[in-house]
Design an enzyme around this catalytic site. Sequence first.
Site, short mmCIF file in Angstrom:
data_model
loop_
_atom_site.label_atom_id
_atom_site.label_comp_id
_atom_site.label_asym_id
_atom_site.label_seq_id
_atom_site.Cartn_x
_atom_site.Cartn_y
_atom_site.Cartn_z
N LYS A 69 96.06 27.45 15.72
CA LYS A 69 95.33 26.29 16.25
C LYS A 69 94.95 25.32 15.15
CE LYS A 69 90.89 25.32 18.27
NZ LYS A 69 89.59 25.82 18.59
N LYS A 127 92.96 29.32 12.30
CA LYS A 127 92.28 28.16 12.88
C LYS A 127 91.89 27.22 11.75
CE LYS A 127 88.31 26.69 15.60
NZ LYS A 127 87.23 27.08 16.50
C1 PBG Z 1 84.54 26.42 18.97
C2 PBG Z 1 85.86 25.92 19.38
C3 PBG Z 1 86.46 24.70 19.06
C4 PBG Z 1 87.64 24.64 19.76
C5 PBG Z 1 87.77 25.84 20.46
N1 PBG Z 1 86.67 26.62 20.20
C6 PBG Z 1 85.97 23.58 18.26
C7 PBG Z 1 85.62 23.72 16.86
O1 PBG Z 1 85.96 24.70 16.18
O2 PBG Z 1 84.95 22.79 16.41
C8 PBG Z 1 88.58 23.48 19.75
C9 PBG Z 1 89.35 23.27 20.96
C10 PBG Z 1 89.97 21.94 21.14
O3 PBG Z 1 89.86 21.01 20.32
O4 PBG Z 1 90.58 21.79 22.19
N2 PBG Z 1 84.53 27.27 17.89
ZN ZN Z 2 82.42 27.46 17.06
#
Ligand code: PBG
Ligand code: ZN
Length: 322
Positions: A244, A191
């Site tokens: 992601k 991520k």
């Molecule tokens: C929270 C989380 C996020 C997303 C999924 N879970 C945001 C982040 O890490 O700030 C992003 C999902 C998206 O942009 O569709 N940890």
């Molecule tokens: Zn988070």
Amino acid sequence: MKRFRRLRTSEAMRSFVRENRVTVEDLIYPMFVAEGENLKNPVPSMPNIYQYSLDRMEEELERVAEAGISAILLFGIPAHKDEKGSGAYDPEGITQRAIRMIKEKYPSLLVIADVCLCEYTSHGHCGLVHGEEILNDETLPLLAQMALTMAQAGADIVAPSDMMDGRVGAIREALDANGFCNVPILSYSAKYASGYYGPFRDAAGSAPHFGDRKSYQMDPANGREAMREILDDLDEGADMVIVKPALAYLDILKSARENVSVPIIAYNVSGEYSMVKAAAANGWIDEKRIVMENMVGMKRAGADRIITYHALDVAEWIKKKD
Ligand code: PBG
Ligand code: ZN
């Protein structure tokens, strides 16, 4: 005669030699449940995406079931946030209550519970905070407790998205110790600290109040490091992994596909959705074509499944099939 075009002469021929297909089974639909009553709050940066209160969620769940979508990814938005994100691991928290309701009414719909503190903390970070520092090891028991309460509420799968080191192991241990050895962990292993999450933070009210997430999420410039993250999560007990965002990271998806045999899920994130929706609303692109091209691109790169805000539309388009 050399003729690549021989296999492109008709739709029947093209379909016959097609390597990848997007099916409704590929789709996972993200949903936001907000504490409160009679809410259907539009997310301004994400056309057609809403936060629903528990009592209004059914109208959307009905569409999901109708579309034949088999899994949702659930995010909760609590009424009150605090330093420690207490709402995240409260057995009576909004997400836990939502899971109970959903599993009662739609037992065969797979509920994937996102596990992270940022929607529940007053500072908006994914872990506990001390001064400007995001604490790692101190956060792990809270994430484990959060995952456990989700499993107790009936979540089919838990999906840690916080990017603290060691969280998969901590969650596996807590689940196993409490009789949930059959609940799989879908880890957001690779991520990235991405600008593409902007619209999601509107949707979930989870933008950090100070600093950014670069000390825990990955640097977008790093490719090889993703495999270290993935292999380590598998080592700690992850059953499936997420890459992601998806579209600017198809190389990561592809190398993950070549290196591990577990299911790999691409997260087509909020910013990727919003860009397509905005261009389509302006008449600059053909929305259906672009979305389907993005979907098959993720499949071609190696995704087994796709988390996408386009899921309801894609399911509809596949059904109509022209
Ligand atoms: C929270 C989380 C996020 C997303 C999924 N879970 C945001 C982040 O890490 O700030 C992003 C999902 C998206 O942009 O569709 N940890
Ligand atoms: Zn988070």
